[in-house]
Scaffold this motif. Sequence first.
Motif, PDB file in Angstrom:
ATOM      1  N   LYS A 138       0.830  -1.216   0.000  1.00 57.92           N
ATOM      2  CA  LYS A 138       0.000   0.000   0.000  1.00 57.92           C
ATOM      3  C   LYS A 138       0.861   1.262   0.000  1.00 57.92           C
ATOM      4  O   LYS A 138       0.471   2.295  -0.533  1.00 57.92           O
ATOM      5  CB  LYS A 138      -0.904   0.014   1.234  1.00 57.92           C
ATOM      6  CG  LYS A 138      -1.969  -1.062   1.182  1.00 57.92           C
ATOM      7  CD  LYS A 138      -2.873  -0.969   2.389  1.00 57.92           C
ATOM      8  CE  LYS A 138      -3.920  -2.061   2.336  1.00 57.92           C
ATOM      9  NZ  LYS A 138      -4.283  -2.584   3.641  1.00 57.92           N
ATOM     10  N   SER A 196      -2.239   8.995   7.043  1.00 60.16           N
ATOM     11  CA  SER A 196      -3.586   8.434   6.833  1.00 60.16           C
ATOM     12  C   SER A 196      -3.513   6.927   6.665  1.00 60.16           C
ATOM     13  O   SER A 196      -4.325   6.186   7.221  1.00 60.16           O
ATOM     14  CB  SER A 196      -4.259   9.033   5.599  1.00 60.16           C
ATOM     15  OG  SER A 196      -4.391  10.412   5.753  1.00 60.16           O
ATOM     16  N   LEU A 197      -2.526   6.478   5.867  1.00 60.51           N
ATOM     17  CA  LEU A 197      -2.367   5.028   5.680  1.00 60.51           C
ATOM     18  C   LEU A 197      -2.075   4.365   7.028  1.00 60.51           C
ATOM     19  O   LEU A 197      -2.662   3.341   7.369  1.00 60.51           O
ATOM     20  CB  LEU A 197      -1.237   4.734   4.678  1.00 60.51           C
ATOM     21  CG  LEU A 197      -0.836   3.254   4.555  1.00 60.51           C
ATOM     22  CD1 LEU A 197      -2.027   2.400   4.090  1.00 60.51           C
ATOM     23  CD2 LEU A 197       0.334   3.077   3.590  1.00 60.51           C
ATOM     24  N   GLU A 200      -5.169   4.168   9.103  1.00 64.32           N
ATOM     25  CA  GLU A 200      -6.084   3.171   8.558  1.00 64.32           C
ATOM     26  C   GLU A 200      -5.624   1.761   8.960  1.00 64.32           C
ATOM     27  O   GLU A 200      -6.430   0.919   9.391  1.00 64.32           O
ATOM     28  CB  GLU A 200      -6.110   3.317   7.030  1.00 64.32           C
ATOM     29  CG  GLU A 200      -7.010   2.359   6.288  1.00 64.32           C
ATOM     30  CD  GLU A 200      -6.679   2.375   4.780  1.00 64.32           C
ATOM     31  OE1 GLU A 200      -6.557   3.487   4.219  1.00 64.32           O
ATOM     32  OE2 GLU A 200      -6.510   1.276   4.214  1.00 64.32           O
ATOM     33  N   SER A 203      -6.459   1.285  12.564  1.00 67.95           N
ATOM     34  CA  SER A 203      -7.902   1.061  12.777  1.00 67.95           C
ATOM     35  C   SER A 203      -8.274  -0.387  12.482  1.00 67.95           C
ATOM     36  O   SER A 203      -9.107  -0.977  13.171  1.00 67.95           O
ATOM     37  CB  SER A 203      -8.736   1.945  11.860  1.00 67.95           C
ATOM     38  OG  SER A 203      -8.507   3.276  12.173  1.00 67.95           O
ATOM     39  N   ASN A 204      -7.659  -0.961  11.434  1.00 61.92           N
ATOM     40  CA  ASN A 204      -8.039  -2.311  11.007  1.00 61.92           C
ATOM     41  C   ASN A 204      -7.248  -3.418  11.693  1.00 61.92           C
ATOM     42  O   ASN A 204      -7.556  -4.590  11.494  1.00 61.92           O
ATOM     43  CB  ASN A 204      -7.858  -2.449   9.492  1.00 61.92           C
ATOM     44  CG  ASN A 204      -8.782  -1.500   8.736  1.00 61.92           C
ATOM     45  OD1 ASN A 204      -9.857  -1.147   9.243  1.00 61.92           O
ATOM     46  ND2 ASN A 204      -8.372  -1.049   7.572  1.00 61.92           N
TER      47      ASN A 204
END
Length: 258
Positions: A138, A196-197, A200, A203-204
């Motif tokens: 990513k 941001s990555l 994210e 969060s996951n």
Amino acid sequence: MTLTRLNSLSPLNLKDWLWQPIFNDMLELLSIFKLQNYPIPVEFLYKRVVTGNSKKPIEITTSTWASKFDKVKQIRAACVEGKGYLSVLNLVIIPSIDYNLPFFGADFVTLPNGHLLALDLQPVLKSDRFHTADVWQKLLPIHNRWQSLLPDGGDIPTEAKPYFSPGFLWTRLPLEKNSNLTIQEVIRPAFREYLSLYLELASNAERVSKDFSLKLQAGQKSYLNYRSYKDPARGMLTRFYGKEWTEDYIHKVLFKID
Ligand code: DBV
């Protein structure tokens, strides 16, 4: 200006800090999490010295902002400002050992000889930097897009390489007006995308096994040892604030192992 910061979440109140917009972006991106105070001893919340000479005194301040949330055990920003002379934002995010997340690292340094800019999501296990292989997939498109707009920062020490990811964004820029534009138009959005990555991924993230978390703990220890042993800011901070304060700051705050 005298200034008291009550705790690590207090505003910085810096007047001419080049990195304030990026710091504000960080606060904005973090605002979706329930941020908790990360206690920092009062002598490291704000430190000031006046250097230079009597004709041209230069005030150098170092402020430490820190926080945490459930999946992240420490977010800390070391913010150095010396009006017209230097500006530093060094940001590290250390994940909880219960999650297989990389470190987040940003080192934005403006000195009289130019800007030095580093941004990365760094592996916790250097013997197995592919432990978060999905992260690099990513990160690479983000890295490639922004790095292609920047000059390469040059070689980094061989012993440091295992701590970096394949998505290490790294550049040096001269001190000129154009560079401020590059910081606004390249470094700032790159920072937002890296962070941001990271958020994210946090969060996951799902809990890992106890065995694996012990490996992550050992990896964190090795990384933090390396960063404290090799801290490139040691010389600068020692010149400003003396050896005792600086060594304590490095070991008890910047790269504290717990
Ligand atoms: N670096 C820190 C902390 C700083 C700091 C806590 C409080 O880890 C500042 C401030 N970095 C800082 C300064 C310099 C550098 C250099 C002042 C310049 C030193 C000098 O020129 O005298 C990235 N930072 C560097 C260098 C690298 C990095 C590769 C050049 C080192 C060298 O030339 O020896 N630091 C490194 C990195 C991360 C990081 C990759 C995470 C992304 O934080």
